[in-house]
Scaffold this motif. Sequence first.
Motif, PDB file in Angstrom:
ATOM      1  N   ASP A 193      -3.057   0.742  -4.097  1.00 21.92           N
ATOM      2  CA  ASP A 193      -2.949   0.006  -2.834  1.00 21.92           C
ATOM      3  C   ASP A 193      -3.566   0.922  -1.789  1.00 21.92           C
ATOM      4  O   ASP A 193      -3.027   1.985  -1.471  1.00 21.92           O
ATOM      5  N   ARG A 253      -7.672  -3.073   3.979  1.00 22.92           N
ATOM      6  CA  ARG A 253      -6.634  -2.883   2.971  1.00 22.92           C
ATOM      7  C   ARG A 253      -7.059  -3.618   1.706  1.00 22.92           C
ATOM      8  O   ARG A 253      -7.487  -4.773   1.768  1.00 22.92           O
ATOM      9  N   SER A 270       2.349  -3.749   2.701  1.00 22.98           N
ATOM     10  CA  SER A 270       1.502  -4.520   1.809  1.00 22.98           C
ATOM     11  C   SER A 270       2.307  -5.616   1.124  1.00 22.98           C
ATOM     12  O   SER A 270       3.483  -5.426   0.812  1.00 22.98           O
ATOM     13  N   TRP A 315       1.821  -6.374  -1.821  1.00 26.52           N
ATOM     14  CA  TRP A 315       1.927  -5.890  -3.195  1.00 26.52           C
ATOM     15  C   TRP A 315       2.912  -4.729  -3.246  1.00 26.52           C
ATOM     16  O   TRP A 315       3.041  -3.963  -2.291  1.00 26.52           O
ATOM     17  N   ILE A 339      -6.349  -3.888  -2.814  1.00 27.13           N
ATOM     18  CA  ILE A 339      -5.750  -3.487  -4.084  1.00 27.13           C
ATOM     19  C   ILE A 339      -6.899  -3.231  -5.044  1.00 27.13           C
ATOM     20  O   ILE A 339      -7.782  -4.078  -5.204  1.00 27.13           O
TER      21      ILE A 339
END
Length: 323
Positions: free
Chosen positions: A78, A143, A8, A10, A145
């Motif tokens: 996440d 995916r 990711s 993040w 957040i």
Amino acid sequence: MSTEVSASPWRVGDPSTPVVDITVPYANENRDRVLLGEWRRQGGERVPAPPMRLPRHGAGTYRARIWKQNLLDLFLEDQYSDAVAGGTGGPGGHLEDRIVTSVTLSGEWRFATGGQRATAAAGMVCVRRNEDPWDFEIARGTRAITLVLPASEIRFPSNTRAVTAEQGSPAAALLLAQLRLWAELADGLGAAAAGAARNATLELFRGLMNDQVIDDAEFAPALLRAAMDHIEPRLLADPDLSPRGIAAALNVSVRTLYRAFGQGGTSPVMGYVRERRLERARAELTSTRLTVSEIAARWHFADSSHFVKAYKKRFAETPSAWR
């Protein structure tokens, strides 16, 4: 079929230790029971399992991985998920007293409740109130957040359940940059700095909400009235009166200001300013000895011809005829 999950952009939690890491073959006859049982075992109270059901496929494997990071009374997740459907929210449900924001990096989330629908495709932000039950569907390879905030901290429009925005919009980009930086630095922050980061995040979140929605039955009329009250004493005193300056004085975006005027049944902002200046100038035509040119200059019209043209369009007669 590969079940690898890409890294990711993040940094949420410990990258080597997801809180939930589950693999279930779609062809397993007990796939839903296996999924929920394993989720409850791994996630426990830290990441409670919402009701979920897997589609029936003859081949392939469902994969879910979640990393989590607490940021005082906020938290980030996440999340990676393959195709699954389920429900969340509602009295006694999952995160019922929270505002939940999905920042979709790939794939797609789809939400529905009470006749309202919201889609969080890649590149979008979807903010939703969670006190009502939501049905959701997640596309394979999604995916996202997820930011979760206390509902008590956010003023959500009363007749709206979800708000969407592009991640690249200025308000959303500013909020996401703040979140990413806070997540990366959280472990090294002291109590005061963490509190400041938390408050800054909430302010940026409110800015995103104000920038995206203004259909609250209470907020829009109040903002319109406040804008008019701000404008009135500046009609004469401020030749550079502008939407940007008015919006800044009221702590809202220019877009939000435009929406308030649109919903109030009045002209756009500068149209309203011009109309009020014309009305004030009309009163001075019969109450002063100023010439038409002097009145035009006094009320910030470019010249007397522009003033006469605008006046005639508004009142269907010339200033001289009225005088």
